[in-house]
Design a protein around this motif. Structure first.
Motif, mmCIF file in Angstrom:
data_model
loop_
_atom_site.group_PDB
_atom_site.id
_atom_site.type_symbol
_atom_site.label_atom_id
_atom_site.label_comp_id
_atom_site.label_asym_id
_atom_site.label_seq_id
_atom_site.Cartn_x
_atom_site.Cartn_y
_atom_site.Cartn_z
ATOM 1 N N MET A 132 -9.456 -19.981 -4.457
ATOM 2 C CA MET A 132 -9.487 -19.093 -6.090
ATOM 3 C C MET A 132 -9.159 -18.996 -7.034
ATOM 4 S SD MET A 132 -5.936 -15.593 -5.331
ATOM 5 C CE MET A 132 -6.303 -15.388 -3.698
ATOM 6 N N ALA A 182 -6.186 -9.606 -0.029
ATOM 7 C CA ALA A 182 -6.065 -8.605 -0.338
ATOM 8 C C ALA A 182 -6.213 -8.017 0.600
ATOM 9 C CB ALA A 182 -5.967 -8.021 -1.306
ATOM 10 N N GLN A 210 -7.555 3.171 3.081
ATOM 11 C CA GLN A 210 -6.412 1.813 3.957
ATOM 12 C C GLN A 210 -6.244 0.603 3.315
ATOM 13 O OE1 GLN A 210 -5.375 1.639 7.841
ATOM 14 N NE2 GLN A 210 -3.248 3.195 6.888
ATOM 15 N N ALA A 211 -5.125 0.268 2.827
ATOM 16 C CA ALA A 211 -5.249 -1.329 2.893
ATOM 17 C C ALA A 211 -6.116 -1.853 1.691
ATOM 18 C CB ALA A 211 -5.008 -1.592 3.667
ATOM 19 N N ASN A 212 -7.292 -0.807 0.552
ATOM 20 C CA ASN A 212 -7.891 -1.598 -0.292
ATOM 21 C C ASN A 212 -7.438 -0.599 -1.497
ATOM 22 O OD1 ASN A 212 -9.932 -2.786 -0.828
ATOM 23 N ND2 ASN A 212 -11.464 -1.130 0.996
ATOM 24 N N ALA A 264 -3.069 -14.748 -10.351
ATOM 25 C CA ALA A 264 -4.459 -14.563 -10.596
ATOM 26 C C ALA A 264 -5.264 -13.394 -11.486
ATOM 27 C CB ALA A 264 -5.187 -15.450 -9.074
ATOM 28 N N GLU A 265 -5.018 -11.825 -10.401
ATOM 29 C CA GLU A 265 -5.487 -11.203 -10.195
ATOM 30 C C GLU A 265 -5.705 -10.592 -11.906
ATOM 31 O OE1 GLU A 265 -8.679 -9.501 -8.910
ATOM 32 O OE2 GLU A 265 -7.986 -9.290 -7.303
ATOM 33 N N PRO A 322 -3.484 -2.648 -4.029
ATOM 34 C CA PRO A 322 -2.136 -3.135 -2.464
ATOM 35 C C PRO A 322 -2.582 -4.781 -3.201
ATOM 36 C CG PRO A 322 -3.224 -1.583 -1.154
ATOM 37 C CD PRO A 322 -4.915 -1.821 -2.197
ATOM 38 N N ILE A 323 -2.072 -6.027 -3.323
ATOM 39 C CA ILE A 323 -2.245 -7.094 -3.057
ATOM 40 C C ILE A 323 -0.624 -7.349 -2.372
ATOM 41 C CG2 ILE A 323 -3.082 -9.077 -4.566
ATOM 42 C CD1 ILE A 323 -4.703 -7.361 -6.080
ATOM 43 N N PRO A 324 -0.531 -7.986 -0.970
ATOM 44 C CA PRO A 324 0.642 -8.469 -1.328
ATOM 45 C C PRO A 324 1.475 -10.181 -1.304
ATOM 46 C CG PRO A 324 -0.730 -8.494 0.509
ATOM 47 C CD PRO A 324 -1.712 -7.636 -0.523
ATOM 48 N N GLU A 325 0.296 -10.830 -1.778
ATOM 49 C CA GLU A 325 0.506 -11.913 -2.084
ATOM 50 C C GLU A 325 0.018 -12.207 -3.872
ATOM 51 O OE1 GLU A 325 1.044 -14.791 -0.773
ATOM 52 O OE2 GLU A 325 1.047 -15.502 -2.979
ATOM 53 N N TYR A 353 16.430 -7.952 -2.451
ATOM 54 C CA TYR A 353 16.473 -7.827 -3.370
ATOM 55 C C TYR A 353 16.481 -9.214 -4.712
ATOM 56 C CZ TYR A 353 18.700 -4.369 -0.953
ATOM 57 O OH TYR A 353 19.678 -3.631 -0.805
ATOM 58 N N ASP A 358 0.502 -1.327 -0.365
ATOM 59 C CA ASP A 358 -0.160 -0.008 -0.312
ATOM 60 C C ASP A 358 0.505 1.109 0.269
ATOM 61 O OD1 ASP A 358 -2.106 1.193 0.604
ATOM 62 O OD2 ASP A 358 -1.990 1.009 2.412
ATOM 63 N N ILE A 359 0.243 2.623 0.042
ATOM 64 C CA ILE A 359 0.758 3.365 -0.245
ATOM 65 C C ILE A 359 1.070 3.864 1.264
ATOM 66 C CG2 ILE A 359 0.272 4.753 -2.434
ATOM 67 C CD1 ILE A 359 -1.923 6.037 -0.299
ATOM 68 N N LYS A 360 2.714 4.657 1.417
ATOM 69 C CA LYS A 360 2.315 4.969 2.843
ATOM 70 C C LYS A 360 2.785 6.249 2.952
ATOM 71 C CE LYS A 360 6.088 1.755 4.108
ATOM 72 N NZ LYS A 360 7.562 1.144 3.475
ATOM 73 N N GLN A 419 0.623 -14.723 -5.963
ATOM 74 C CA GLN A 419 -0.289 -14.749 -6.658
ATOM 75 C C GLN A 419 -1.463 -14.468 -6.871
ATOM 76 O OE1 GLN A 419 1.023 -18.457 -8.398
ATOM 77 N NE2 GLN A 419 2.602 -18.147 -7.345
ATOM 78 N N SER A 420 -1.755 -13.904 -5.741
ATOM 79 C CA SER A 420 -2.905 -13.881 -5.761
ATOM 80 C C SER A 420 -2.823 -12.376 -7.292
ATOM 81 C CB SER A 420 -3.543 -12.821 -4.762
ATOM 82 O OG SER A 420 -3.353 -13.651 -3.847
#
Lengths: 522, 312
Positions: B152, B260, A200-202, A235-236, A226-229, A375, A40-42, A231-232
């Motif tokens: 998913m 997410a 936030q986080a959305n 998939a998106e 923001p999608i941390p994973e 890295y 997500d943005i800070k 694989q997700s």
């Protein structure tokens, strides 16, 4: 109880119904670009931006005085032109007229002065404060559209180092006064998109700036999710939930390249990755030992095994793509025999036959400190290198640390060797050499010092002739790589993947998200 | 009963105080300086010092703790180091996301486990019983991230029925569609634990004399099972479900990350990585209060389920 059971059954039926309704509820995405980010943005206040996601979002909301073209060359943006004084310690910018911030206020010389002075204000406590304060002496508004910077000394890389920086995105002074501390979530710039909403986080939502001075962009909206994973995120992208993703990892490259409906674009990053010796440690003050260890690293095999298609091998501390890259720096091609011979020459011999070399009763033993995932393949490569050194009679270990703990030790110089990368927005050599290898450089965590090199780096900054600069930096790289303080491993490529619906979008690392002409095909 | 609740609430205050001290000391024990992490490796030591001062991190620890507690007593949870925004605001935006996920998940878990457990118990040692227990074993053994990714893969990638990730606009149809996969992924996990408990309790109770009596009175079998047996088997189930619910309210980092989902778990993990002390403390506090309240509710439910239990 029977009633309760019927309630349960009904709820299940309703949930199933939603699943079915979902099929018929496809979203209309015309004119909207949805971008997946791992984080997500800070903060969106330019003076505080330190992370890639915030920087990407802010880049669409704000403009700089100057920017980069697709090849990383400096081009004018909010400044029409600029010129240095004869001594090179003054630079005058001529600003574009008639440009307005999103709040309707005028962009002018006062706004430029305000933004630069804000970075240097101790009250604001920007992480870039010291860097700017040391370079800029005074900012003078000559007239409404002319602004002059008096520098503390001549600086040929001033535009690269100070003007095209996250901190110097031009923000509306009126917005800073209006929102005060909350300006971070009310970013008002002159850029192609206006900030609309943030959950936030959305998501972060930007909308088209109809009055953009280069002409309104075609896209109506840009949404950052923001999608941390990983694989997700993939998939998106595959299901059309997002249209663009950054940082495609090596193991997914082939899969995405083969996939119909998805386009992959690659570009070299201005980045270097490698292993650095902490020369404060007595062990590593011996150049012969450093060279021996450098010859013991098979960087070609590492590239082939871990980084296929996502990195290029680099030999210097300046990235391969840079105009200043020196092809002729000493190369430490993998040579096990040479490494062993050098170790012996340096006095490291396995006397007791335990498989580890000793010198004056001390074992050749040390640790590589590595982050995990910061890295590309950092941990894996560090482990592979320690393993390879093991066969040379070196007792090397890897200490993998989480980023916070890692930089704590890095700044305190509490490590033997470190896997560290350095990335900049362009290939300007001063962005690499000066902070990393100059004595007292702000990122010289290795206690490295070479007075001859320091002199050259000073000269490089004050020399405006490009040919001469190239010669200076060639020499500087030669000296540094001859010292074998750094084992270069790879230069990383930037890789993005997007759907074929996204048209007229070109990706290069220096200009990674130019969306003025891009559009979504329906 | 009222005295009991007041006493429990008083204990809650003590628990919260202890939690703040423990959380505060723990987060300060982790190596890593938040100002340094915020400023990145590009910043000079001078800038980091200035940032520490701005964030109030240069004060001695006990002063920082007193400042924090003082703020807390005035309803101020502090300001996040990572984002510069109010922690209270962050918690208020994240908590509903976690709460709704936890409620739907526990609902799924209870429904599945009661139906599964009762059916298995009433069909003891049959194919249905074995199949249910196999399913439960499978559910317990499956890591939650894998369960999430498989769901998913099936419902989003293969069938295209449901969105992959995110929360959508709260309380719309879109939101419900986003909620299904993460809550099923979580609920099925909890159900796998609960179903075995329901089954074993039911088996025990179905052998009790009063069940035989009920049957001999000629009551319908479903009435015997659901009214006489299940209600008596409920106390350990409620205890376990309460624990599961408390755990879900803490934000489930893995599922929230996979989908997410903007909940408390992700806030907590991001805050830990950034050493964002005020956010970590706020989130831990929220979690502790939720857990304690859930336990209180569970204890009160006992009295409702078993009239012999009385609190004074």
């Amino acid at each position: 109880m029977k009633n309760k059971f019927s309630v349960l059954v009904s709820v299940f039926l309703i949930l199933s119904l939603f699943m079915v309704v979902g099929v018929c509820n496809a979203e209309d995405s015309s004119g909207t670009l949805r971008i997946a980010n791992p984080t997500d943005i800070k903060k969106l206040d330019p003076v505080d931006i330190q992370d890639a996601t915030s920087s990407r979002v802010a880049d669409l909301v704000f403009d700089h005085l100057a920017t980069y073209d697709y090849d990383g060359e400096v081009i004018p943006e909010l400044a029409k032109s600029w010129e240095f004084s004869e001594e090179g310690d003054e630079i005058t910018f001529h600003l574009r007229e008639g440009v307005k911030f999103h709040d309707g206020t005028e962009f002018d010389a006062q706004a430029v002065k305000f933004n630069f002075e804000r970075i240097m204000d101790p009250e604001v406590a920007s992480p870039s404060r010291e860097k700017f304060s040391k370079r800029i002496e005074e900012i003078e508004v000559v007239d409404d559209y002319t602004v002059r910077f008096k520098l503390t000394g001549p600086d040929a890389a001033f535009i690269d180092l100070y003007v095209v920086d996250n901190a110097t995105m031009m923000m509306s002074p009126a917005s800073v006064k209006k929102y005060g501390k909350d300006v971070d979530l009310h970013p008002v710039g002159t850029g192609p998109f206006k900030f609309e909403d943030y959950k936030q986080a959305n998501y972060v939502e930007l909308v088209r700036n109809e009055d953009y001075w280069k002409g309104a962009p075609k896209l109506g909206e840009v949404i950052f999710k923001p999608i941390p994973e990983l694989q997700s995120r993939i998939a998106e992208l595959e299901t059309g939930g997002v249209d663009l993703m950054f940082r495609v990892p090596p193991e997914q490259l082939e899969n995405l390249e083969k996939r119909k409906g998805i386009v992959v674009q690659k570009s070299p990053y201005a980045s270097i990755r490698g292993l650095w010796f902490n020369v404060e440690k007595k062990l590593f003050q011996d150049k012969k030992l450093r060279k021996a260890l450098a010859y013991g690293v098979d960087s070609d095999t590492i590239n082939e095994a871990f980084l296929k298609g996502v990195a290029v091998p680099g030999k210097s501390v300046v990235p391969v793509e840079s105009w200043a890259y020196n092809e002729d720096v000493p190369k430490y091609n993998f040579d096990k025999e040479k490494a062993a011979a050098l170790l012996k020459e340096a006095g490291w011999v396995d006397e007791n036959g335990d498989g580890v070399r000793e010198k004056e009763g001390e074992k050749l033993s040390f640790t590589i400190m590595s982050p995990d995932g910061r890295y590309l393949r950092d941990k894996e490569i560090s482990e592979a290198v320690t393993h390879a050194w093991g066969s040379l009679g070196v007792d090397a270990n890897t200490e993998v640390l989480e980023w916070g703990a890692f930089i704590d030790k890095l700044f305190a110089a509490k490590y033997d060797m470190v896997f560290l990368g350095w990335m900049q927005s362009t290939f300007e050599p001063a962005k690499f050499l000066n902070p990393l290898v100059k004595t007292g450089g702000r990122a010289n965590f290795f206690n490295y010092s070479n007075s001859e090199l320091d002199k050259l780096l000073e000269e490089g900054i004050t020399t405006f002739d490009e040919k001469k600069r190239k010669e200076i930096y060639d020499k500087a790289q030669m000296i540094f790589m001859e010292d074998a303080e750094f084992i270069s491993l790879y230069n990383h490529l930037g890789i993005v993947a997007h759907t074929t619906e996204l048209k007229d979008y070109k990706y290069t690392a220096p200009r990674s998200l130019d969306l003025v002409d891009a559009y979504m095909e329906k | 009963m009222l005295t009991y609740i007041v006493r429990r609430l008083f204990i809650l205050v003590v628990v919260v105080l202890a939690v703040t001290i423990i959380a505060f000391s723990m987060v300060h024990l982790i190596p890593g300086n938040p100002a340094q992490i915020m400023a990145g490796i590009n910043a000079s030591p001078e800038d980091v010092k200035m940032m520490s001062k701005k964030l109030g991190l240069n004060k001695p620890l006990y002063i920082q703790y007193i400042d924090y507690m003082n703020g807390l007593l005035h309803g101020d949870f502090g300001t996040s180091i990572r984002t510069g925004r109010s922690v209270a605001h962050q918690l208020l935006t994240r908590y509903p996301a976690t709460f709704e996920l936890a409620v739907v998940s526990i609902f799924i878990a209870l429904s599945v486990s009661i139906i599964g457990g009762v059916t298995a118990a009433t069909h003891h040692n049959t194919f249905i019983d074995n199949l249910t227990m196999l399913g439960a074993l499978f559910g317990v053994s499956m890591p939650s991230f894998w369960r999430g990714l498989m769901l998913m893969f099936l419902f989003s990638l293969l069938l295209g029925w449901l969105p992959v990730s995110g929360r959508g606009d709260p309380y719309t149809l879109e939101w419900l569609r986003h909620l299904i996969l993460p809550s099923v992924a979580l609920g099925v996990g909890s159900a796998a634990y609960l179903v075995r408990l329901v089954r074993s309790n039911m088996l025990e109770i179905l052998n009790e004399e009063y069940i035989k009596t009920a049957r001999s009175k000629g009551l319908r079998e479903t009435f015997v099972i659901y009214r006489h047996a299940l209600k008596n088997a409920f106390i350990p189930i409620v205890t376990m479900a309460g624990m599961q619910f408390g755990y879900l309210l803490g934000g489930t980092v893995v599922i929230e990350t996979v989908f997410a989902w903007p909940g408390l778990g992700r806030l907590m993990i991001n805050s830990i990585f950034a050493r964002d002390f005020p956010s970590i403390q706020g989130a831990v506090l929220m979690l502790a209060v939720s857990f304690a309240l859930v336990n209180l509710i569970v204890d009160l439910t006992y009295a409702f389920l078993d009239p012999r239990i009385r609190y004074s």
